[in-house]
Motif scaffolding. Structure first.
Motif, PDB file in Angstrom:
ATOM      1  N   THR A 156      49.620  43.316  27.560  1.00  0.00           N
ATOM      2  CA  THR A 156      49.216  42.702  26.285  1.00  0.00           C
ATOM      3  C   THR A 156      48.486  41.393  26.517  1.00  0.00           C
ATOM      4  O   THR A 156      48.156  40.696  25.565  1.00  0.00           O
ATOM      5  N   VAL A 157      48.235  41.049  27.784  1.00  0.00           N
ATOM      6  CA  VAL A 157      47.573  39.794  28.121  1.00  0.00           C
ATOM      7  C   VAL A 157      46.424  40.078  29.080  1.00  0.00           C
ATOM      8  O   VAL A 157      46.314  41.171  29.635  1.00  0.00           O
ATOM      9  N   SER A 158      45.570  39.076  29.283  1.00  0.00           N
ATOM     10  CA  SER A 158      44.481  39.245  30.243  1.00  0.00           C
ATOM     11  C   SER A 158      45.045  39.214  31.659  1.00  0.00           C
ATOM     12  O   SER A 158      46.189  38.803  31.894  1.00  0.00           O
ATOM     13  N   LEU A 159      44.239  39.613  32.617  1.00  0.00           N
ATOM     14  CA  LEU A 159      44.650  39.611  34.014  1.00  0.00           C
ATOM     15  C   LEU A 159      44.662  38.209  34.614  1.00  0.00           C
ATOM     16  O   LEU A 159      45.227  38.003  35.691  1.00  0.00           O
ATOM     17  N   LEU A 160      44.069  37.264  33.934  1.00  0.00           N
ATOM     18  CA  LEU A 160      43.933  35.921  34.480  1.00  0.00           C
ATOM     19  C   LEU A 160      45.297  35.321  34.831  1.00  0.00           C
ATOM     20  O   LEU A 160      46.163  35.167  33.971  1.00  0.00           O
ATOM     21  N   GLY A 161      45.499  35.019  36.102  1.00  0.00           N
ATOM     22  CA  GLY A 161      46.730  34.392  36.551  1.00  0.00           C
ATOM     23  C   GLY A 161      47.906  35.333  36.722  1.00  0.00           C
ATOM     24  O   GLY A 161      48.989  34.903  37.120  1.00  0.00           O
ATOM     25  N   GLN A 162      47.723  36.631  36.441  1.00  0.00           N
ATOM     26  CA  GLN A 162      48.817  37.590  36.552  1.00  0.00           C
ATOM     27  C   GLN A 162      48.914  38.155  37.976  1.00  0.00           C
ATOM     28  O   GLN A 162      47.925  38.169  38.716  1.00  0.00           O
ATOM     29  N   LYS A 163      50.090  38.637  38.329  1.00  0.00           N
ATOM     30  CA  LYS A 163      50.305  39.205  39.656  1.00  0.00           C
ATOM     31  C   LYS A 163      50.256  40.725  39.607  1.00  0.00           C
ATOM     32  O   LYS A 163      50.848  41.342  38.724  1.00  0.00           O
ATOM     33  N   VAL A 164      49.548  41.293  40.568  1.00  0.00           N
ATOM     34  CA  VAL A 164      49.456  42.745  40.701  1.00  0.00           C
ATOM     35  C   VAL A 164      49.864  43.107  42.124  1.00  0.00           C
ATOM     36  O   VAL A 164      49.315  42.580  43.091  1.00  0.00           O
ATOM     37  N   MET A 165      50.873  43.982  42.251  1.00  0.00           N
ATOM     38  CA  MET A 165      51.325  44.440  43.564  1.00  0.00           C
ATOM     39  C   MET A 165      50.487  45.645  43.984  1.00  0.00           C
ATOM     40  O   MET A 165      50.299  46.570  43.199  1.00  0.00           O
ATOM     41  N   MET A 166      50.007  45.634  45.227  1.00  0.00           N
ATOM     42  CA  MET A 166      49.204  46.744  45.731  1.00  0.00           C
ATOM     43  C   MET A 166      49.736  47.223  47.074  1.00  0.00           C
ATOM     44  O   MET A 166      50.015  46.433  47.970  1.00  0.00           O
ATOM     45  N   LEU A 167      49.867  48.536  47.171  1.00  0.00           N
ATOM     46  CA  LEU A 167      50.356  49.167  48.392  1.00  0.00           C
ATOM     47  C   LEU A 167      49.362  50.237  48.826  1.00  0.00           C
ATOM     48  O   LEU A 167      49.120  51.198  48.085  1.00  0.00           O
ATOM     49  N   GLY A 168      48.766  50.045  49.994  1.00  0.00           N
ATOM     50  CA  GLY A 168      47.900  51.069  50.561  1.00  0.00           C
ATOM     51  C   GLY A 168      48.759  52.035  51.366  1.00  0.00           C
ATOM     52  O   GLY A 168      49.304  51.662  52.403  1.00  0.00           O
ATOM     53  N   VAL A 169      48.888  53.261  50.883  1.00  0.00           N
ATOM     54  CA  VAL A 169      49.796  54.231  51.510  1.00  0.00           C
ATOM     55  C   VAL A 169      49.079  55.051  52.567  1.00  0.00           C
ATOM     56  O   VAL A 169      49.539  55.203  53.696  1.00  0.00           O
ATOM     57  N   ARG A 170      47.926  55.591  52.216  1.00  0.00           N
ATOM     58  CA  ARG A 170      47.123  56.384  53.158  1.00  0.00           C
ATOM     59  C   ARG A 170      45.652  56.118  52.905  1.00  0.00           C
ATOM     60  O   ARG A 170      45.170  56.476  51.826  1.00  0.00           O
ATOM     61  N   PRO A 171      44.935  55.457  53.817  1.00  0.00           N
ATOM     62  CA  PRO A 171      45.429  54.893  55.077  1.00  0.00           C
ATOM     63  C   PRO A 171      46.331  53.679  54.815  1.00  0.00           C
ATOM     64  O   PRO A 171      46.198  53.021  53.791  1.00  0.00           O
ATOM     65  N   ASN A 172      47.239  53.416  55.732  1.00  0.00           N
ATOM     66  CA  ASN A 172      48.219  52.352  55.508  1.00  0.00           C
ATOM     67  C   ASN A 172      47.780  50.999  56.056  1.00  0.00           C
ATOM     68  O   ASN A 172      48.582  50.073  56.166  1.00  0.00           O
ATOM     69  N   ASP A 173      46.492  50.877  56.419  1.00  0.00           N
ATOM     70  CA  ASP A 173      45.986  49.603  56.931  1.00  0.00           C
ATOM     71  C   ASP A 173      45.126  48.874  55.895  1.00  0.00           C
ATOM     72  O   ASP A 173      44.390  47.953  56.210  1.00  0.00           O
ATOM     73  N   ARG A 174      45.228  49.316  54.620  1.00  0.00           N
ATOM     74  CA  ARG A 174      44.500  48.696  53.496  1.00  0.00           C
ATOM     75  C   ARG A 174      42.982  48.800  53.639  1.00  0.00           C
ATOM     76  O   ARG A 174      42.246  47.971  53.134  1.00  0.00           O
ATOM     77  N   SER A 175      42.536  49.843  54.328  1.00  0.00           N
ATOM     78  CA  SER A 175      41.094  50.029  54.520  1.00  0.00           C
ATOM     79  C   SER A 175      40.502  51.046  53.550  1.00  0.00           C
ATOM     80  O   SER A 175      39.308  51.317  53.590  1.00  0.00           O
ATOM     81  N   GLY A 176      41.329  51.615  52.677  1.00  0.00           N
ATOM     82  CA  GLY A 176      40.833  52.625  51.742  1.00  0.00           C
ATOM     83  C   GLY A 176      39.789  52.062  50.791  1.00  0.00           C
ATOM     84  O   GLY A 176      39.896  50.920  50.327  1.00  0.00           O
ATOM     85  N   SER A 177      38.776  52.849  50.497  1.00  0.00           N
ATOM     86  CA  SER A 177      37.687  52.364  49.646  1.00  0.00           C
ATOM     87  C   SER A 177      38.161  52.102  48.219  1.00  0.00           C
ATOM     88  O   SER A 177      37.754  51.114  47.587  1.00  0.00           O
ATOM     89  N   THR A 178      39.044  52.968  47.693  1.00  0.00           N
ATOM     90  CA  THR A 178      39.561  52.753  46.338  1.00  0.00           C
ATOM     91  C   THR A 178      40.432  51.510  46.294  1.00  0.00           C
ATOM     92  O   THR A 178      40.348  50.703  45.363  1.00  0.00           O
ATOM     93  N   TYR A 179      41.264  51.349  47.304  1.00  0.00           N
ATOM     94  CA  TYR A 179      42.137  50.171  47.399  1.00  0.00           C
ATOM     95  C   TYR A 179      41.306  48.895  47.319  1.00  0.00           C
ATOM     96  O   TYR A 179      41.609  47.971  46.547  1.00  0.00           O
TER      97      TYR A 179
END
Length: 204
Positions: free
Chosen positions: A119-142
């Motif tokens: 219900t609020v803007s993304l400004l200043g909010q925290k978003v958790m991100m987990l790259g599962v496959r590949p697990n080195d955070r190199s995925g293009s979508t990630y």
């Protein structure tokens, strides 16, 4: 980008974020009337879930926590090799396990948690991100989503595992509940000490 659960609060919020950055959106939701109305008003495409899963470059599952693994089990096998599957649930372990089991090995898997109400803007909010496959955070979508979130002013927390995410959320939410319980007990003791009925306090 196809979103299963795209008419829900978080699904539609995520759709709006991605749409602002030029990504065409298609959605499915069991509330079909709401999904069709949303599609018409926002320029999205309504699609049945199997077609959405099999033809989208990115498939996002945004449904209630208890059914996230079963929805992934049902539609994950339709996600084509080279595409991506992402969940937005706030409990990761079972969702991630289902994604690994029920998708082609060449499907990128990402898991994202917006740790606030949509219900609020993304400004200043925290978003958790987990790259599962590949697990080195190199995925293009990630990395595309991370770039979008940063441009919207969000803080991205790279999480090392589903288990670590769930543990930290248990602590965060547990402390939040504990804070309320301590506050209630303190209020009750103060009212008792001063012989003030709760109904009288409420007036003030």
């Amino acid at each position: 980008i196809g979103i299963i659960g795209g008419a829900g609060l978080m699904g539609s919020y995520h759709a709006d974020v991605l749409s602002r950055h030029g990504h065409p959106i298609r959605i499915y939701d069991i509330k079909e009337d709401e999904a069709r109305r949303l599609s018409e008003t926002r320029g999205y495409q309504f699609m049945n879930p199997i077609e959405l899963s099999s033809t989208s470059d990115v498939v996002i599952v945004s449904v209630p926590i208890p059914i996230t693994p079963s929805v992934i089990k049902e539609f994950g096998p339709h996600v084509r090799p080279g595409a991506s599957l992402m969940d937005l649930t706030s409990r990761k372990s079972k969702a991630v396990a289902a994604a690994l089991e029920y998708t082609n090995p060449d499907v990128e898997i990402d898991s994202v948690h917006y740790s606030f109400r949509p219900t609020v803007s993304l400004l200043g909010q925290k978003v958790m991100m987990l790259g599962v496959r590949p697990n080195d955070r190199s995925g293009s979508t990630y990395n595309e989503l991370k770039k979008i979130l940063y441009s919207e002013g969000a803080t991205v927390v790279d999480v090392e595992s589903a288990e670590k995410h769930d543990l930290m959320m248990d602590v965060v939410q547990g402390l939040s509940h504990a804070k309320h319980m301590v506050a209630f007990e303190t209020m009750r003791n103060v009212l008792k000490a001063h012989k003030i009925p709760l109904e009288e306090l409420v007036k003030y």
